[in-house]
Design an enzyme around this catalytic site. Structure first.
Site, short mmCIF file in Angstrom:
data_model
loop_
_atom_site.label_atom_id
_atom_site.label_comp_id
_atom_site.label_asym_id
_atom_site.label_seq_id
_atom_site.Cartn_x
_atom_site.Cartn_y
_atom_site.Cartn_z
N HIS A 159 82.39 -25.53 -27.01
CA HIS A 159 83.10 -24.86 -25.92
C HIS A 159 82.53 -25.20 -24.54
CE1 HIS A 159 84.56 -21.22 -23.67
NE2 HIS A 159 85.60 -21.39 -24.47
N HIS A 192 85.17 -17.51 -32.82
CA HIS A 192 86.41 -17.38 -33.60
C HIS A 192 86.17 -17.01 -35.05
CE1 HIS A 192 89.28 -18.67 -30.55
NE2 HIS A 192 88.31 -19.47 -30.12
N GLU A 236 79.91 -24.66 -33.44
CA GLU A 236 80.68 -23.42 -33.53
C GLU A 236 80.88 -23.09 -35.00
OE1 GLU A 236 84.23 -23.60 -31.11
OE2 GLU A 236 83.10 -24.33 -29.37
N ASN A 241 94.39 -14.55 -29.62
CA ASN A 241 93.28 -14.60 -30.57
C ASN A 241 92.98 -13.24 -31.20
OD1 ASN A 241 92.80 -17.36 -29.76
ND2 ASN A 241 91.83 -16.54 -27.93
N LYS A 296 87.97 -11.96 -29.38
CA LYS A 296 88.82 -12.67 -30.35
C LYS A 296 89.18 -11.67 -31.45
CE LYS A 296 88.33 -16.30 -27.74
NZ LYS A 296 87.19 -17.18 -27.60
N ASP A 308 77.93 -20.81 -32.16
CA ASP A 308 78.87 -19.98 -31.41
C ASP A 308 79.96 -19.53 -32.39
OD1 ASP A 308 80.84 -18.90 -29.84
OD2 ASP A 308 80.93 -20.56 -28.40
N SER A 352 87.77 -23.70 -31.85
CA SER A 352 88.89 -23.03 -31.19
C SER A 352 90.14 -23.88 -31.08
CB SER A 352 88.46 -22.55 -29.81
OG SER A 352 87.91 -23.60 -29.07
C1 LIG Z 1 86.61 -17.77 -26.20
C2 LIG Z 1 85.36 -18.52 -26.45
C3 LIG Z 1 84.20 -18.30 -25.69
C4 LIG Z 1 84.21 -17.42 -24.48
O1 LIG Z 1 84.31 -16.07 -24.83
P1 LIG Z 1 84.94 -15.05 -23.78
O2 LIG Z 1 84.45 -13.73 -24.25
O3 LIG Z 1 86.41 -15.22 -23.86
O4 LIG Z 1 84.39 -15.41 -22.43
C5 LIG Z 1 83.06 -18.97 -26.04
N1 LIG Z 1 83.03 -19.83 -27.07
C6 LIG Z 1 84.12 -20.09 -27.81
C7 LIG Z 1 84.04 -21.06 -28.93
C8 LIG Z 1 85.33 -19.45 -27.52
O5 LIG Z 1 86.40 -19.73 -28.23
#
Ligand SMILES: *Cc1c(COP(=O)(O)O)cnc(C)c1O
Length: 401
Positions: free
Chosen positions: A125, A197, A165, A39, A221, A194, A169
């Site tokens: 997520h 990405h 989101e 990522n 990411k 969230d 992802s």
């Molecule tokens: C990767 C991810 C997370 C978690 O983040 P980390 O810093 O890797 O723990 C949370 N939400 C989404 C949508 C993600 O893709």
């Protein structure tokens, strides 16, 4: 040794193995394969500028924060990163975590209790679901990126909270944030996004305080380092600082890492980084299309050359006109739906033999029968690498029934 727990573990592991679902770690990139599974969209994780920033942060602030933010772990490095993130997104205040998983779980479990209703996209997520479950809030889902389904839940539960989101992802598509924001405001509901990405990939302003009440960004990411932040109003952040067990009872993010993430926030605002990523995404899609590879359900906007146009396209559409096929950006995440778990693993393994690492995502992470290759593009891929991946992909798809 026989112990009920040991017996339970053995049984569960056998079951997973038999279903082909046993997850295992493997050493990353040990054979110099070309990696299309990570990522690190802007190529910051291995950049010399970032290595220097980490060193500078370590010398200046130290490698460890030594304590919880509520004891003595909150330093100038953290404040500067928080301020930079607030400036970028328009939120009033921020707080930092060591991971996005922790930030999401902390937020959901501190914010909600059994009296609350949380309306979430079906594909949010795992860390969000974990947090909501531990809060005991009522969880209502809507069909992934489906506005009509979201609107029905929002109308059913007014003055509640909606969670989605930005770029998803596993599907690489973007949520209809503008429309969800309008719906939320009309029903007196809060919107949480969230942006794991999206941050650093989407242009500034696509996800911001104007549209969303609480925004989670992660640094692992596009920023290519580690950690996460919750961005919100001062009231929300003050509440979370005082009430989040994940925050209060955990050592603060390393100040060197905070300084590193600050430098990444500055770097990702340089247009050149995004421009190269967008060019690579366009090249991949054009090559795949030319080879007759089915790019999942993702509509091709045909406006891929500048990297800005597809988003302008998205925001210029009226909510009613937008269906899940159109509401797609030129995303660094390009899924190729391959069907069964077995076929997906076989294709990924063929590609690995040819020197390409791609993600193989199986059920139950994605719905049964929709296992997929998850191909991610980065600014560091060369045109030759992308073209040879697509050629290998075409062969592997054809040769694997
Ligand atoms: C990767 C991810 C997370 C978690 O983040 P980390 O810093 O890797 O723990 C949370 N939400 C989404 C949508 C993600 O893709």
């Amino acid at each position: 040794m026989s112990h009920p727990l040991m017996d339970k573990m053995r049984l569960q592991m056998q079951g997973l193995e038999q279903q082909g679902l046993l997850r295992k770690r493997r050493l990353a990139n040990s054979n110099h394969a070309i990696d299309f599974s990570h990522n690190d969209y802007l190529g910051l994780a291995s950049s010399e500028a970032q290595a220097n920033a980490l060193y500078e942060g370590a010398l200046h602030y130290g490698v460890g924060s030594k304590a919880s933010p509520l004891v003595s772990g909150y330093s100038k490095a953290h404040v500067e990163l928080e301020q930079s993130l607030c400036q970028y997104t328009g939120h009033e205040a921020a707080m930092l975590f060591c991971s996005g998983f922790s930030a999401n779980s902390a937020l959901m479990s501190a914010l909600f209790n059994q009296d609350d209703v949380v309306i979430a996209d079906k594909y949010v997520h795992a860390s969000i679901i974990t947090g909501i479950q531990s809060s005991n809030a009522k969880l209502a889902r809507f069909i992934h990126n489906d506005l009509a389904s979201a609107a029905a839940q929002i109308a059913r539960y007014p003055r509640s909270t909606i969670v989605t989101e930005s770029i998803f992802s596993m599907d690489g598509d973007i949520a209809p944030i503008d429309a969800l924001s309008t719906l939320a405001k009309a029903q007196g509901s809060l919107l949480i996004v969230d942006d794991a990405h999206g941050f650093g990939v989407l242009p500034q302003g696509v996800i911001s305080a104007e549209k969303v009440d609480i925004q989670i960004v992660t640094f692992g990411k596009a920023l290519g380092c580690q950690g996460a932040a919750i961005l919100a109003s001062q009231t929300v952040i003050d509440f979370l600082v005082a009430n989040s067990r994940h925050y209060i009872y955990s050592t603060a993010l390393s100040p060197a890492c905070a300084h590193l993430a600050l430098n990444a926030v500055n770097l990702c605002q340089k247009p050149a980084a995004r421009a190269k990523l967008m060019a690579n995404i366009s090249l991949f899609r054009a090559q795949a299309k030319a080879q007759g590879i089915n790019l999942s359900e993702m509509a091709d906007s045909e406006t891929a050359d500048s990297g800005m146009n597809s988003l302008e396209l998205v925001s210029s559409l009226e909510p009613a006109e937008m269906n899940s096929h159109e509401r797609v950006i030129n995303s660094p995440i390009q899924p190729i739906i391959t069907g069964s778990n077995e076929r997906t693993m076989a294709i990924a393994s063929t590609l690995a033999d040819k020197g390409f690492i791609v993600g193989a995502i199986r059920s139950p992470t994605v719905p049964f029968g929709q296992a997929r290759l998850r191909i991610t593009l980065s600014a560091l891929h060369s045109s030759e690498q992308i073209i040879s991946l697509v050629n290998a992909l075409k062969c592997a798809l054809e040769d694997t029934p």
